[in-house]
Design an enzyme around this catalytic site. Structure first.
Site, PDB file in Angstrom:
ATOM      1  CG  ASN A  42       1.756   1.604   1.789  1.00  0.00           C
ATOM      2  OD1 ASN A  42       1.467   0.902   2.074  1.00  0.00           O
ATOM      3  ND2 ASN A  42       1.909   3.575   1.933  1.00  0.00           N
ATOM      4  CD  GLU A  44       5.538   6.116   2.514  1.00  0.00           C
ATOM      5  OE1 GLU A  44       6.368   6.395   3.423  1.00  0.00           O
ATOM      6  OE2 GLU A  44       4.326   6.209   2.033  1.00  0.00           O
ATOM      7  CB  CYS A  53       1.872   1.558  -5.578  1.00  0.00           C
ATOM      8  SG  CYS A  53       1.767   3.222  -5.283  1.00  0.00           S
ATOM      9  CD  GLU A  55      -2.506  -0.170  -4.975  1.00  0.00           C
ATOM     10  OE1 GLU A  55      -1.894  -0.034  -4.439  1.00  0.00           O
ATOM     11  OE2 GLU A  55      -2.798   0.697  -5.851  1.00  0.00           O
ATOM     12  CB  CYS A  91      -0.998   0.878  -9.395  1.00  0.00           C
ATOM     13  SG  CYS A  91       0.591   0.726  -7.972  1.00  0.00           S
TER      14      CYS A  91
HETATM   15  N1  THU Z   1      -0.463   4.302  -2.587  1.00  0.00           N
HETATM   16  C1  THU Z   1      -0.934   2.725  -2.564  1.00  0.00           C
HETATM   17  O1  THU Z   1       0.245   2.423  -1.920  1.00  0.00           O
HETATM   18  N2  THU Z   1      -1.393   2.838  -3.349  1.00  0.00           N
HETATM   19  C2  THU Z   1      -2.365   3.417  -3.780  1.00  0.00           C
HETATM   20  O2  THU Z   1      -3.403   2.602  -4.660  1.00  0.00           O
HETATM   21  C3  THU Z   1      -2.557   4.918  -4.144  1.00  0.00           C
HETATM   22  C4  THU Z   1      -1.383   4.847  -2.837  1.00  0.00           C
HETATM   23  C5  THU Z   1       1.177   4.421  -1.712  1.00  0.00           C
HETATM   24  C6  THU Z   1       2.086   5.376  -2.051  1.00  0.00           C
HETATM   25  C7  THU Z   1       2.520   5.868  -0.942  1.00  0.00           C
HETATM   26  O3  THU Z   1       3.567   5.561  -0.017  1.00  0.00           O
HETATM   27  C8  THU Z   1       1.160   6.351  -0.355  1.00  0.00           C
HETATM   28  O4  THU Z   1       0.287   5.442  -0.523  1.00  0.00           O
HETATM   29  C9  THU Z   1       0.694   7.488  -0.162  1.00  0.00           C
HETATM   30  O5  THU Z   1       0.780   7.839  -1.739  1.00  0.00           O
END
Ligand code: THU
Length: 133
Positions: A42, A44, A53, A55, A91
């Protein structure tokens, strides 16, 4: 490749996470039928809705290397969560279009828990291109 090995690769990818806002690092590893593995973590942003995310980054990474839905064999994702980390709704929608419906998705955490699922289970009655007709 075993599911444990793919989960291990997701945990390696997790180390590349840029998550200074949530402090919730997620990693994903996408296994192709030819054995190639693509990574995602991920990433941000201070403008929170722009966070991406793990995935989707793994899927888009594979696409940018010429891979397509039919090339994918499995995906693993991992985070330091109490329960195996589960893909978010956005996702799930993306997976439903560009990842095979019955291919294994291994949700995991850093405690060694692995839970297998697939897109068909994660997003029944998905909106798709057919709905646009
Ligand atoms: N996040 C993911 O990358 N994948 C997931 O399956 C759940 C959430 C990330 C998004 C964000 O950067 C952080 O986790 C908190 O939500």
């Amino acid at each position: 490749m075993t599911k444990e090995e793919l989960v291990q690769k997701a945990q390696e990818a997790r180390k590349l996470s840029y998550s200074p806002y949530s402090h919730f690092a997620v990693g994903a590893a996408l296994l192709c039928k030819d054995g190639e593995v693509f990574y995602g973590a991920n990433v941000e942003n201070s403008s929170y809705p722009l966070c991406m995310c793990a995935e989707r980054n793994a899927l888009y990474n594979a696409y940018m290397h010429g891979k397509k839905k039919e090339d994918f064999a499995a995906m693993a994702l991992s985070a330091a969560s109490d329960e195996p980390c589960s893909p978010c709704g956005a996702c799930r929608q993306v997976l439903s279009e560009i990842f095979p419906a019955d291919a294994p998705i291994y949700m995991s955490n850093l405690k060694g828990q692995i839970q297998e699922t697939n897109v068909r289970e994660l997003l029944p009655f998905a909106f798709s291109a057919d709905d646009l007709k």
